[in-house]
Design a protein around this motif. Structure first.
Motif, PDB file in Angstrom:
ATOM      1  N   LEU A  78      49.164  41.007  41.124  1.00 25.00           N
ATOM      2  CA  LEU A  78      48.983  39.553  41.037  1.00 25.00           C
ATOM      3  C   LEU A  78      50.298  38.810  41.253  1.00 25.00           C
ATOM      4  CD1 LEU A  78      46.691  39.034  37.927  1.00 25.00           C
ATOM      5  CD2 LEU A  78      46.114  38.598  40.294  1.00 25.00           C
ATOM      6  N   GLU A  79      50.265  37.805  42.101  1.00 18.96           N
ATOM      7  CA  GLU A  79      51.416  36.928  42.274  1.00 18.96           C
ATOM      8  C   GLU A  79      51.126  35.514  41.803  1.00 18.96           C
ATOM      9  OE1 GLU A  79      53.149  37.031  46.161  1.00 18.96           O
ATOM     10  OE2 GLU A  79      54.280  38.825  45.646  1.00 18.96           O
ATOM     11  N   ALA A  80      49.883  35.072  41.942  1.00 19.82           N
ATOM     12  CA  ALA A  80      49.501  33.729  41.506  1.00 19.82           C
ATOM     13  C   ALA A  80      47.991  33.691  41.329  1.00 19.82           C
ATOM     14  CB  ALA A  80      49.938  32.679  42.524  1.00 19.82           C
ATOM     15  N   VAL A  81      47.542  32.721  40.537  1.00 23.51           N
ATOM     16  CA  VAL A  81      46.111  32.521  40.329  1.00 23.51           C
ATOM     17  C   VAL A  81      45.859  31.037  40.112  1.00 23.51           C
ATOM     18  CG1 VAL A  81      46.217  32.964  37.855  1.00 23.51           C
ATOM     19  CG2 VAL A  81      44.078  33.321  39.066  1.00 23.51           C
ATOM     20  N   VAL A  94      40.995  31.694  42.423  1.00 20.59           N
ATOM     21  CA  VAL A  94      41.624  32.071  43.684  1.00 20.59           C
ATOM     22  C   VAL A  94      42.800  32.955  43.287  1.00 20.59           C
ATOM     23  CG1 VAL A  94      42.790  31.291  45.769  1.00 20.59           C
ATOM     24  CG2 VAL A  94      40.943  29.912  44.776  1.00 20.59           C
ATOM     25  N   ILE A  95      42.739  34.208  43.702  1.00 21.79           N
ATOM     26  CA  ILE A  95      43.749  35.182  43.318  1.00 21.79           C
ATOM     27  C   ILE A  95      44.654  35.460  44.513  1.00 21.79           C
ATOM     28  CG2 ILE A  95      44.134  37.562  42.580  1.00 21.79           C
ATOM     29  CD1 ILE A  95      41.584  37.367  40.982  1.00 21.79           C
ATOM     30  N   HIS A  96      45.950  35.396  44.274  1.00 20.29           N
ATOM     31  CA  HIS A  96      46.942  35.687  45.309  1.00 20.29           C
ATOM     32  C   HIS A  96      47.627  37.003  44.938  1.00 20.29           C
ATOM     33  CE1 HIS A  96      46.535  31.623  46.950  1.00 20.29           C
ATOM     34  NE2 HIS A  96      46.458  31.234  45.682  1.00 20.29           N
ATOM     35  N   GLU A 137      46.101  38.541  51.410  1.00 14.27           N
ATOM     36  CA  GLU A 137      46.685  38.384  50.079  1.00 14.27           C
ATOM     37  C   GLU A 137      45.858  37.508  49.145  1.00 14.27           C
ATOM     38  OE1 GLU A 137      48.887  37.515  52.735  1.00 14.27           O
ATOM     39  OE2 GLU A 137      50.261  39.209  52.713  1.00 14.27           O
ATOM     40  N   THR A 138      44.899  36.755  49.667  1.00 10.86           N
ATOM     41  CA  THR A 138      44.149  35.800  48.856  1.00 10.86           C
ATOM     42  C   THR A 138      42.683  36.195  48.773  1.00 10.86           C
ATOM     43  OG1 THR A 138      45.654  34.050  49.537  1.00 10.86           O
ATOM     44  CG2 THR A 138      43.567  33.363  48.580  1.00 10.86           C
ATOM     45  N   LEU A 139      42.167  36.185  47.551  1.00  8.34           N
ATOM     46  CA  LEU A 139      40.776  36.538  47.303  1.00  8.34           C
ATOM     47  C   LEU A 139      40.143  35.446  46.459  1.00  8.34           C
ATOM     48  CD1 LEU A 139      38.409  38.568  47.391  1.00  8.34           C
ATOM     49  CD2 LEU A 139      39.402  39.647  45.362  1.00  8.34           C
ATOM     50  N   LEU A 153      44.701  36.041  33.251  1.00  8.15           N
ATOM     51  CA  LEU A 153      45.219  36.149  34.618  1.00  8.15           C
ATOM     52  C   LEU A 153      46.555  35.422  34.747  1.00  8.15           C
ATOM     53  CD1 LEU A 153      41.899  35.573  36.587  1.00  8.15           C
ATOM     54  CD2 LEU A 153      43.340  37.608  36.796  1.00  8.15           C
ATOM     55  N   GLN A 154      46.626  34.202  34.210  1.00 10.16           N
ATOM     56  CA  GLN A 154      47.860  33.433  34.297  1.00 10.16           C
ATOM     57  C   GLN A 154      48.986  34.081  33.493  1.00 10.16           C
ATOM     58  OE1 GLN A 154      46.164  29.633  33.163  1.00 10.16           O
ATOM     59  NE2 GLN A 154      45.929  29.021  35.300  1.00 10.16           N
ATOM     60  N   ALA A 155      48.654  34.653  32.340  1.00 11.26           N
ATOM     61  CA  ALA A 155      49.661  35.362  31.539  1.00 11.26           C
ATOM     62  C   ALA A 155      50.163  36.597  32.283  1.00 11.26           C
ATOM     63  CB  ALA A 155      49.084  35.754  30.179  1.00 11.26           C
TER      64      ALA A 155
END
Length: 167
Positions: A78-81, A94-96, A137-139, A153-155
């Motif tokens: 995970l890099e970003a959400v 949206v998962i990066h 990279e994005t799902l 996810l953010q944590a």
């Protein structure tokens, strides 16, 4: 546990252990009342039910498929959400993923168009579409992500940045 310790009666026990890890909530395997951690797994349907795959029961659609025991991407990628407002008030995400995970997802979704992609959050299957496009990279997960899932996810994104994962 050594690899040798995972074989009993001539049969490999990893599929059972991995299936338990996929289907149980993350906190169920932790001792001492620790805060549950996020377990995110992205799997792709495997047509060859060999030694490196396990069956998985889906409810939407109602069928049993085989998936590789090793996920294509996980929480460490995970890099970003970002939150996603789906239809009918449903929430998604949206998962990066990292570039590395994106390259893997790209290759496997090109090869496995028409197969099922499975996204699991803390042992709960939240999304299982038929692959009809290449994923990088994005799902987008259009539904099934709770506010608690989003907070985890953010944590995890923050943890990954702190420890250098997801790069």
């Amino acid at each position: 546990m050594t690899f040798r310790g995972c074989i009993r009666g001539g049969k490999l026990l990893f599929p059972l252990v991995l299936a338990a890890g996929l289907l149980l909530p993350a906190g169920a395997l932790q001792a001492g009342g620790e805060k549950p951690k996020l377990v995110l797994r992205v799997y792709i349907q495997n047509e060859d039910p060999g030694s490196r795959s396990m069956p998985l029961n889906l409810t939407d659609p109602d069928q049993t498929i085989h998936i590789n025991v090793d996920p294509e991407a996980s929480e460490r990628d995970l890099e970003a959400v970002e939150p996603y407002a789906g239809e009918n008030g449903e929430t998604g995400a949206v998962i990066h993923f990292s570039r590395h995970a994106g390259l893997l997802l790209n290759a496997v979704t090109i090869q496995k168009t028409g197969k099922i992609l499975v996204v699991s959050l803390n042992g709960r299957i939240v999304y299982s579409p038929v692959i009809d496009t290449v994923i990088n990279e994005t799902l987008l997960i259009p539904r099934g992500v709770t506010p608690e899932d989003m907070a985890l996810l953010q944590a995890m994104v923050k943890e990954n940045k702190k420890h250098g994962f997801g790069n």
